[in-house]
Design an enzyme around this catalytic site. Structure first.
Site, mmCIF file in Angstrom:
data_model
loop_
_atom_site.group_PDB
_atom_site.id
_atom_site.type_symbol
_atom_site.label_atom_id
_atom_site.label_comp_id
_atom_site.label_asym_id
_atom_site.label_seq_id
_atom_site.Cartn_x
_atom_site.Cartn_y
_atom_site.Cartn_z
ATOM 1 N N GLU A 331 -37.721 7.240 -23.770
ATOM 2 C CA GLU A 331 -37.818 6.048 -24.610
ATOM 3 C C GLU A 331 -36.550 5.198 -24.590
ATOM 4 O OE1 GLU A 331 -37.125 9.723 -27.190
ATOM 5 O OE2 GLU A 331 -38.501 9.102 -25.619
ATOM 6 N N ASP A 373 -26.499 -15.465 8.006
ATOM 7 C CA ASP A 373 -26.188 -16.602 8.855
ATOM 8 C C ASP A 373 -24.896 -16.282 9.601
ATOM 9 O OD1 ASP A 373 -26.373 -19.114 9.965
ATOM 10 O OD2 ASP A 373 -25.324 -20.085 8.317
ATOM 11 N N ASP A 652 -25.218 -19.933 3.236
ATOM 12 C CA ASP A 652 -24.573 -20.927 2.387
ATOM 13 C C ASP A 652 -25.068 -22.339 2.629
ATOM 14 O OD1 ASP A 652 -23.554 -21.392 4.878
ATOM 15 O OD2 ASP A 652 -21.439 -21.321 4.302
ATOM 16 N N ASP A 656 -30.694 -22.128 4.616
ATOM 17 C CA ASP A 656 -30.778 -20.706 4.257
ATOM 18 C C ASP A 656 -31.534 -20.465 2.952
ATOM 19 O OD1 ASP A 656 -29.151 -19.931 6.450
ATOM 20 O OD2 ASP A 656 -27.370 -20.534 5.326
ATOM 21 N N ASN A 720 -41.151 20.614 -21.297
ATOM 22 C CA ASN A 720 -41.430 20.865 -22.713
ATOM 23 C C ASN A 720 -42.930 20.845 -23.000
ATOM 24 O OD1 ASN A 720 -38.773 21.201 -23.379
ATOM 25 N ND2 ASN A 720 -38.483 19.113 -24.135
#
Length: 923
Positions: A331, A373, A652, A656, A720
């Site tokens: 949790e 690049d 850059d 791209d 458990n």
């Protein structure tokens, strides 16, 4: 007319509309249909922009250019959202049922609110911790993101244009746009030259659209109300550019007609980053959540039926089965994930890395393919014009002269090539070494003036400028990739003579260019044309019948650190692929010089020709992709991801951006064009692959600590559940009450809150790390049942040895008080044993080395674990333990506990060795 009394002029029927969105659409349609002069008059502006005193008035009247502020919810709502978790809802449900059973419907003398109070504390602690971590991470990310500021080129008081932050743009401002810019607001274009923009942030269409200074049919497009048939979409209006669009090529000037939330983009999304793609991290989290929810759905009815039948108390069985279901799920996972990612972003900031999207940290660590690049990433980003040659290969000042005029008078962003040409011309443009007979570079710039231009774009790969002189003579000068310049030439100039471009001449030109490329140089062609017919209204059709006059050869030397970085990335399991718009020969030369194996080369033409299946087969082998368009780069990245790779893309430039959006993790630098920075998830303040390598390692450490918590907690809780099932079948009482089980989970989770700061073994960062649901399942089914074995041993010892000694007899021989003592002792014994073994297993399976000796957890994790174990061990001896129905344990129990813990540790280490041998890794 003052700005304070200004009201947008819209059709009369539109003024009657009360819908704010329709009113805004009508205003934009009106702005599209109005002439620039009319619009400037309404906005109290002009072609030279606003005056200084008008800016604040415009902002006050029209509003600020901000959308993100409105999207951020108030702190009270964010606090409530921290509790909005399915598992929290179950805890609240258990508390409500407990209130009903222990207070509302209970006898006056037996009313007890201990259970709902403890559950309330658990919910409060979990939610507040998550809120605090969310806020800290958000503040850290926002402060880092503010270091990267996108600017707009705005003209005010006729100053020609200066960069200002986007949030300072106001309605009435005149904005200059050029290739690579992000449109800062909704604009009415009044001057444009070959302007193509991508509106994918609004429309989802990747193809660029052309924008012009006027509508083709203003009566049909601009004047038609939006609610009448025949109206076109706003995004189709050719003279409007919208906030969030990106300029692909060309240049323009426009006046701002809407800002912030009043823009199309502001109304649609509220923030540029609102459209989030699904990355490897998202897919992993989602699949893991599905696994846990399925386990909950299976185990809850099994535990409910088993406990209900064997114990006869169906209400208690319901509460217990719900708490078991919650116990199965970590949790604290949302809080731990946020905390890990937040710490990762702070760690990366020390390496000069800015994280724009928090979960990109894990995506960065998961990448196994880095697409990059070439220019400025692998090379020094310091382009030098080495040679300017005629077609015989001799230095020729005339070639430099024409190149200088082309670069100097181009109106777009001056790239590295243009700057190198201008710097070389200025250096040689002296009286002793003029770039033209008797003329310096400065005198050339004064003698000629710009007439027209065809800006560079990534399809044509060339740029043409028309210049004129005082005598009315004009020259068209074209420079670009040698193949593309040759495509528009019909003649060549050799030794001062112009002759036709024959196949033989074409072959000679190409061979000389290839020879220069083999030396690692980037080669451009230069062509000219006298008195072009289209000057003043130039189109691509006029870019023909030119004369090739020479070459420009540039050198962008590889970075000294590139080879080391490539080796480091390869050592960490990341292969590097180069995706460039440059020629294949130049890319190959750079790759070989820095140690990237050139296993295969694919050109843009080949990528375009291959089908999806053929391309998928080729991209695996190829390491160099040359002469790619932006769309082809994006397709290569998309194909690699489709093959199961986690892909990072580093670039850059405007070419791209599309590939960065397609990747799992887009990486850029602070000096990149606006559109590249906006598309990036990670921004490097140092343009160096070694920084990226450190970022990848940080991402892997972040993932390692997250997966530690998930695997350890899920396996312990899974064990458990098996223990509970065994106990429910054979014990006459619950092995732990619902509140006791939930409290155990809470204490354990609190000790794990130090996990983000844990040390990580070096071997865990050597290979890419990504979410693996099958791995979590295998880990859970291996180590979970092992813990159940020792739980059952503990059950037997408690039931047959310890509890009868404390209660004075076996269960069946005791009265109600004796049985309560028996059950309280048993529950306390398993409570303590569970905490000891769960805490111990953290240190046993967080590493493949010898625990505590060869690999030690961080001090905070050790300290919290020790405090948690001490608190749980002391709890049955305290008044709080008595309130939880725990009973004190005898000294003999702790001897038993020591034997169980030692035996469990030995078995876990043996199972760990077998698991690693079978799966190749532990975590």
């Amino acid at each position: 007319m003052t700005l304070r009394t200004l009201s947008p002029r819209v059709p009369t029927h539109a003024k009657k509309q009360t819908n704010a969105q329709l009113s805004q659409q009508e205003w934009l349609r009106h702005a599209a249909a109005a002439t620039p002069a009319e619009l400037f008059r309404e906005l109290n502006s002009g072609e030279e922009g606003l005056r200084a005193g008008q800016v604040d008035e415009a902002r006050a009247f029209w509003g600020a250019n901000a959308t993100t502020q409105a999207a951020k919810r108030p702190a009270p709502l964010r606090l409530l959202a921290a509790f909005a978790d399915p598992f929290t809802y179950i805890l609240v449900f258990i508390a409500l049922v407990s209130v009903l059973t222990d207070w509302v419907f209970a006898d006056a003398g037996s009313r007890d609110v201990t259970t709902p109070l403890i559950i309330g504390v658990m919910v409060l602690v979990s939610g507040v911790l998550r809120f605090v971590q969310d806020e800290k991470s958000t503040v850290a990310a926002e402060s880092l993101a503010e270091m990267i500021e996108t600017l707009a080129n705005v003209e005010r008081d006729g100053d020609g244009g200066n960069p200002i932050p986007l949030d300072e743009v106001v309605v009435g401002d005149v904005v200059h746009l050029s290739s690579g810019d992000v449109v800062p607001a909704d604009l009415r274009i009044f001057a444009a030259r070959d302007l193509f923009v991508s509106q994918s942030s609004l429309t989802g269409e990747s193809e660029p659209v052309e924008k012009r200074a006027s509508l083709a049919n203003p009566g049909a497009q601009g004047g038609t109300p939006a609610d009448e048939p025949g109206a076109c979409a706003l995004t189709d209006l050719a003279d409007l550019a919208f906030m969030g669009s990106t300029v692909i090529s060309g240049n323009a000037r426009g006046v701002v007609v809407a800002t912030g939330a009043r823009t199309m983009f502001g109304e649609a999304t509220g923030t540029l980053a609102g459209r989030k793609r699904q990355t490897a991290f998202d897919e992993g989290i989602r699949s893991t959540s599905r696994l846990l929810m399925r386990l909950m759905a299976i185990m809850l009815p099994i535990v409910l039926v088993t406990c209900g039948i064997t114990k006869g108390d169906w209400l208690a069985a319901l509460l217990f089965s719900l708490s078991v279901a919650v116990g199965l799920t970590p949790e604290m996972l949302p809080m731990l994930v946020t905390c890990c990612l937040g710490k990762g972003s702070v760690d990366l900031s020390r390496d000069h890395v800015i994280v724009k999207r928090l979960d990109a940290i894990q995506d960065l660590g998961a990448i196994d393919v880095l697409c990059t690049d070439k220019t400025g990433t692998l090379t020094e980003d310091r382009v030098v014009l080495e040679r300017h040659l005629d077609l015989n290969g001799n230095d020729d000042p005339r070639v430099l002269r024409y190149a200088f005029l082309n670069s100097y008078f181009s109106t777009g962003v001056k790239n590295l090539i243009d700057r190198a040409i201008i710097e070389r011309a200025l250096a040689e443009g002296t009286d002793e070494t003029p770039v033209a007979p008797g003329l310096s570079a400065e005198e050339l710039a004064e003698r000629w003036h710009a007439v027209d231009e065809l800006p560079f774009d990534f399809e044509r790969r060339r740029l043409s400028v028309v210049v004129g002189d005082a005598d009315g003579q004009t020259r068209m000068i074209c420079k670009g990739a040698i193949e593309e310049v040759l495509a528009v030439c019909v003649d060549v100039e050799v030794d001062g003579c112009v002759r036709p471009l024959t196949d033989e001449e074409r072959s000679r030109v190409t061979s000389r260019a290839e020879a220069l490329a083999n030396e690692g140089m980037r080669v451009l062609g230069v062509a000219r044309k006298a008195n072009p017919a289209g000057a003043g209204s130039l189109t691509v059709e006029d870019e023909r019948e030119m004369t090739l006059i020479g070459y420009l050869a540039f050198l962008d030397p590889p970075k000294a650190s590139s080879a080391e970085a490539i080796r480091a990335l390869a050592a960490h399991g990341v292969s590097t692929k180069v995706l460039t718009g440059d020629s294949a020969r130049v890319a190959e030369h750079v790759c070989r010089s820095i140690g990237i194996p050139v296993d295969g080369v694919l050109t843009g033409e080949e990528v375009e020709r291959l089908g999806d299946e053929e391309l998928a087969a080729r991209v695996q082998e190829a390491s160099v992709f040359a002469k790619l368009s932006p769309a082809q780069k994006a397709r290569v990245v998309r194909t690699l991801r489709g093959l199961g790779h986690a892909v990072g893309f580093m670039g850059d430039g405007v070419n791209d951006a599309a590939a960065m959006r397609e990747s799992d993790c887009g990486i850029s630098v602070d000096s990149a064009v606006d559109v590249a920075r906006e598309a990036a998830d990670i921004i490097l303040l140092e343009k160096d692959l070694m920084v990226l390598e450190r970022g990848i390692l940080c991402g892997r450490r972040t993932y390692a600590n997250m997966i530690k918590y998930v695997k350890m907690t899920v396996s312990s809780n899974f064990g458990n559940i098996f223990s509970v099932l065994v106990a429910s079948l054979f014990l006459p009482f619950l092995p732990m009450t619902a509140v006791q089980l939930l409290l155990l989970n809470l204490v354990y989770d609190l000790t794990c809150t130090a996990m983000p700061w844990d040390n990580v073994d070096e071997e865990m960062t050597r290979t890419p790390r990504r979410w693996d649901t099958l791995g979590i399942r295998g880990f859970m089914t291996t180590f979970g049942p092992l813990s159940s074995v020792f739980d059952v041993i503990t059950f037997a010892a408690l039931f047959f040895l310890v509890c009868p000694t404390v209660a004075g007899g076996a269960w069946g021989t005791l009265d109600a008080a004796g049985q309560a003592l028996f059950a309280g002792t048993f529950q306390a014994g398993w409570f303590i044993e569970s905490m000891w073994t769960q805490t111990l297993v953290v240190h046993l399976i967080r590493t493949t080395r010898v625990p505590f000796l060869q690999s030690r957890a961080c001090g905070l994790l050790l300290g919290l674990g020790a405090v948690g174990v001490a608190a749980v061990t002391a709890l049955p001896f305290s008044p709080v333990g008595a309130a939880l129905d725990f009973c004190p344990l005898p000294a003999e129990y702790f001897a038993l506990l020591a034997c169980v813990v030692v035996g469990y540790a030995v078995c876990v280490l043996l199972a760990r060795r077998r698991y690693v041998r079978r799966h190749g890794e532990l975590l």
